[in-house]
Design an enzyme around this catalytic site. Structure first.
Site, PDB file in Angstrom:
ATOM      1  N   HIS A  36       1.122  -1.132   0.183  1.00 17.39           N
ATOM      2  CA  HIS A  36       0.028  -0.371  -0.180  1.00 17.39           C
ATOM      3  C   HIS A  36       1.278   1.177  -0.174  1.00 17.39           C
ATOM      4  O   HIS A  36       1.471   1.392   1.261  1.00 17.39           O
ATOM      5  CB  HIS A  36      -0.749  -0.172   0.974  1.00 17.39           C
ATOM      6  CG  HIS A  36      -1.722   1.195   1.741  1.00 17.39           C
ATOM      7  ND1 HIS A  36      -1.332   2.069   1.648  1.00 17.39           N
ATOM      8  CD2 HIS A  36      -2.800   0.969   0.842  1.00 17.39           C
ATOM      9  CE1 HIS A  36      -3.094   3.134   1.667  1.00 17.39           C
ATOM     10  NE2 HIS A  36      -3.483   1.947   1.432  1.00 17.39           N
ATOM     11  N   ASP A  37       0.331   2.063  -1.018  1.00 14.44           N
ATOM     12  CA  ASP A  37       1.495   3.528  -1.034  1.00 14.44           C
ATOM     13  C   ASP A  37       2.687   3.713  -0.905  1.00 14.44           C
ATOM     14  O   ASP A  37       3.393   4.551  -0.140  1.00 14.44           O
ATOM     15  CB  ASP A  37       0.441   4.519  -0.540  1.00 14.44           C
ATOM     16  CG  ASP A  37      -0.696   4.622  -0.727  1.00 14.44           C
ATOM     17  OD1 ASP A  37      -1.270   4.397  -1.830  1.00 14.44           O
ATOM     18  OD2 ASP A  37      -1.542   5.813  -0.288  1.00 14.44           O
ATOM     19  N   LYS A 123      -4.662   4.771  -6.869  1.00 10.04           N
ATOM     20  CA  LYS A 123      -4.859   5.115  -5.897  1.00 10.04           C
ATOM     21  C   LYS A 123      -5.859   6.093  -6.256  1.00 10.04           C
ATOM     22  O   LYS A 123      -5.668   7.492  -6.105  1.00 10.04           O
ATOM     23  CB  LYS A 123      -3.685   5.006  -4.602  1.00 10.04           C
ATOM     24  CG  LYS A 123      -4.010   4.750  -3.409  1.00 10.04           C
ATOM     25  CD  LYS A 123      -5.408   3.987  -2.836  1.00 10.04           C
ATOM     26  CE  LYS A 123      -5.870   4.116  -1.499  1.00 10.04           C
ATOM     27  NZ  LYS A 123      -4.661   4.320  -0.514  1.00 10.04           N
TER      28      LYS A 123
END
Length: 216
Positions: A36-37, A123
């Site tokens: 994630h990210d 995202k």
């Protein structure tokens, strides 16, 4: 509105993990990994060669290698720079304009960069499920468990875990493969998730899952 600078802190250990309300256990044939990210823009606030981010990168590297080896799908989230204000929405009120459309912001950390067989999701909001085909891609691969690692634990990672739960996908927070603004934020995210939607698990527990399954 900019991201805060992060002071070094030690990652949680087994003794720090909160008790989980959820009864599910990791099964590799049902699982997928979400990184994630982990983009350079979001990693800039951390001391580069110190905890938490240095060991988090190392743990994520172990996880992606393990998952690729054992046929566990690997997903990444990545924001795009220079988002239009109407597309960025309320995030602009909290965090400003965000990243620029340049490699030093958008690039995923080189140590854990995606491979051709991995899936990179654009995202849009805190949760990786928002305006994303993640749920459909998991279903297509026969996966209904999601291992969540990356940044930031109490924001996008926590919200992704909560939304996975609401979509009947069993989430796990990989406690020592997450990083946050502080140790307090990190533990807060694990505690909240543990009593609402997602057990905390450690990298080593995942890496030994196949061996334990064979032994049992």
């Amino acid at each position: 509105m900019a991201l805060p600078s992060v002071s070094s802190y030690a990652l949680p250990s087994a003794a720090d993990l909160p008790a989980a309300r959820a009864p599910w256990q990791l099964e590799l044939h049902r699982a997928a990994l979400l990184v994630h990210d982990m983009q350079e823009y979001f990693l800039r606030p951390f001391p580069a060669n110190a905890s938490p981010i240095a060991p988090v990168k190392a743990h994520i590297a172990q996880l992606v290698h393990f998952c690729r080896k054992h046929g566990v799908p690997v997903f990444y989230t990545a924001q795009q720079g220079d988002q239009l204000l109407h597309d960025r929405g309320l995030q602009a009120a909290l965090w400003g304009p965000g990243m620029r459309a340049q490699p030093e912001h958008e690039a995923i950390a080189a140590e854990i960069a995606p491979h051709a067989e991995d899936t990179v999701l654009i995202k849009h909001r805190y949760s990786a499920f928002q305006r994303s085909p993640l749920e459909e891609l998991l279903k297509a691969r026969g996966r209904n468990q999601l291992l969540i690692c990356g940044v930031y634990a109490h924001i996008g990672c926590q919200l992704t875990a909560a939304e996975a739960f609401q979509r009947d996908i069993e989430p796990f927070m990989v406690a020592d493969a997450l990083a946050d603004f502080s140790y307090a934020h990190h533990i807060q995210a694990l505690q909240w998730a543990a009593v609402t939607c997602a057990p905390a698990i450690l990298t080593d527990q995942i890496l030994t899952t196949e061996r334990l399954a064979v032994c049992n």
